[in-house]
Design a protein around this motif. Structure first.
Motif, PDB file in Angstrom:
ATOM      1  N   ARG A 166     -12.891   5.565   2.014  1.00  0.00           N
ATOM      2  CA  ARG A 166     -11.852   5.243   2.980  1.00  0.00           C
ATOM      3  C   ARG A 166     -11.495   3.762   2.903  1.00  0.00           C
ATOM      4  NH1 ARG A 166     -12.711   6.086   9.244  1.00  0.00           N
ATOM      5  NH2 ARG A 166     -10.638   5.622   9.820  1.00  0.00           N
ATOM      6  N   LEU A 167     -12.487   2.957   2.729  1.00  0.00           N
ATOM      7  CA  LEU A 167     -12.288   1.518   2.610  1.00  0.00           C
ATOM      8  C   LEU A 167     -11.459   1.213   1.366  1.00  0.00           C
ATOM      9  CD1 LEU A 167     -12.981  -1.084   4.001  1.00  0.00           C
ATOM     10  CD2 LEU A 167     -15.080  -1.155   2.687  1.00  0.00           C
ATOM     11  N   ARG A 168     -11.807   1.935   0.319  1.00  0.00           N
ATOM     12  CA  ARG A 168     -11.072   1.746  -0.920  1.00  0.00           C
ATOM     13  C   ARG A 168      -9.640   2.212  -0.760  1.00  0.00           C
ATOM     14  NH1 ARG A 168     -13.551   3.807  -6.422  1.00  0.00           N
ATOM     15  NH2 ARG A 168     -14.493   1.808  -6.678  1.00  0.00           N
ATOM     16  N   LYS A 169      -9.406   3.305  -0.106  1.00  0.00           N
ATOM     17  CA  LYS A 169      -8.078   3.828   0.119  1.00  0.00           C
ATOM     18  C   LYS A 169      -7.265   2.827   0.961  1.00  0.00           C
ATOM     19  CE  LYS A 169      -5.644   7.747   1.930  1.00  0.00           C
ATOM     20  NZ  LYS A 169      -5.680   8.953   2.690  1.00  0.00           N
ATOM     21  N   ASN A 170      -7.907   2.308   2.009  1.00  0.00           N
ATOM     22  CA  ASN A 170      -7.240   1.303   2.845  1.00  0.00           C
ATOM     23  C   ASN A 170      -6.955   0.036   2.041  1.00  0.00           C
ATOM     24  OD1 ASN A 170      -7.096   2.893   5.088  1.00  0.00           O
ATOM     25  ND2 ASN A 170      -8.967   2.076   6.018  1.00  0.00           N
ATOM     26  N   SER A 171      -7.877  -0.347   1.187  1.00  0.00           N
ATOM     27  CA  SER A 171      -7.706  -1.543   0.366  1.00  0.00           C
ATOM     28  C   SER A 171      -6.546  -1.343  -0.615  1.00  0.00           C
ATOM     29  CB  SER A 171      -9.005  -1.825  -0.389  1.00  0.00           C
ATOM     30  OG  SER A 171      -8.837  -2.942  -1.206  1.00  0.00           O
ATOM     31  N   VAL A 172      -6.483  -0.160  -1.237  1.00  0.00           N
ATOM     32  CA  VAL A 172      -5.404   0.131  -2.169  1.00  0.00           C
ATOM     33  C   VAL A 172      -4.074   0.157  -1.418  1.00  0.00           C
ATOM     34  CG1 VAL A 172      -4.429   1.912  -3.686  1.00  0.00           C
ATOM     35  CG2 VAL A 172      -6.832   1.322  -3.835  1.00  0.00           C
ATOM     36  N   SER A 173      -4.101   0.794  -0.248  1.00  0.00           N
ATOM     37  CA  SER A 173      -2.891   0.882   0.570  1.00  0.00           C
ATOM     38  C   SER A 173      -2.449  -0.516   0.997  1.00  0.00           C
ATOM     39  CB  SER A 173      -3.176   1.753   1.789  1.00  0.00           C
ATOM     40  OG  SER A 173      -2.039   1.837   2.593  1.00  0.00           O
ATOM     41  N   LEU A 174      -3.429  -1.324   1.405  1.00  0.00           N
ATOM     42  CA  LEU A 174      -3.127  -2.693   1.811  1.00  0.00           C
ATOM     43  C   LEU A 174      -2.620  -3.501   0.615  1.00  0.00           C
ATOM     44  CD1 LEU A 174      -3.159  -4.600   4.204  1.00  0.00           C
ATOM     45  CD2 LEU A 174      -5.477  -5.229   3.588  1.00  0.00           C
ATOM     46  N   ASP A 175      -3.217  -3.323  -0.526  1.00  0.00           N
ATOM     47  CA  ASP A 175      -2.746  -4.003  -1.743  1.00  0.00           C
ATOM     48  C   ASP A 175      -1.308  -3.588  -2.061  1.00  0.00           C
ATOM     49  OD1 ASP A 175      -5.058  -5.407  -2.101  1.00  0.00           O
ATOM     50  OD2 ASP A 175      -5.904  -4.047  -3.613  1.00  0.00           O
TER      51      ASP A 175
END
Length: 123
Positions: free
Chosen positions: A2-11
């Motif tokens: 989830r953190l990675r998904k949020n990070s990708v989304s944020l990126d």
């Protein structure tokens, strides 16, 4: 994950925001260039307007000078015509006066001659 998904989304959002910022900066630069061109055009137009106004004033002054000269010439011509008319009338009056004086003198001389002839006949 989830953190990675949020990070990708944020990126992704940051990338989009960076692209939008870059696009806005390019648009701002383009607007600045257009503004500079407009200001340059305005300056050129103002200079041309000032030159046109100055040229118009010069032409108007020249036209006024010419008009004054023509008016003066017309006035002088009118005075000259009046003077000429007075001179012609004066000459005519003098001719009439001389004609009358000559007629009177001629009549007197003719009388003197007739008187002289009549006295000769008597003698």
């Amino acid at each position: 994950q989830r953190l990675r998904k949020n990070s990708v989304s944020l990126d992704g959002h940051i990338g989009e925001m960076s692209a939008t910022l870059s696009s806005a900066q390019k648009e701002g630069d383009r607007s600045q260039k257009m503004l500079a061109e407009l200001e340059s055009g305005l300056t050129c137009a103002s200079i041309e307007l000032d030159e046109t106004i100055q040229d118009t004033r010069i032409v108007e002054d020249e036209r006024n000078r010419e008009l004054s000269m023509k008016q003066l010439e017309a006035s002088d011509a009118g005075r000259m015509e009046e003077w000429n008319r007075e001179r012609v009338n004066s000459n005519l009056a003098m001719q009439v006066s001389l004609a009358d004086a000559n007629k009177t003198e001629r009549d007197r001389l003719q009388r003197t001659i007739r008187d002289g002839e009549s006295q000769l006949k008597e003698l």
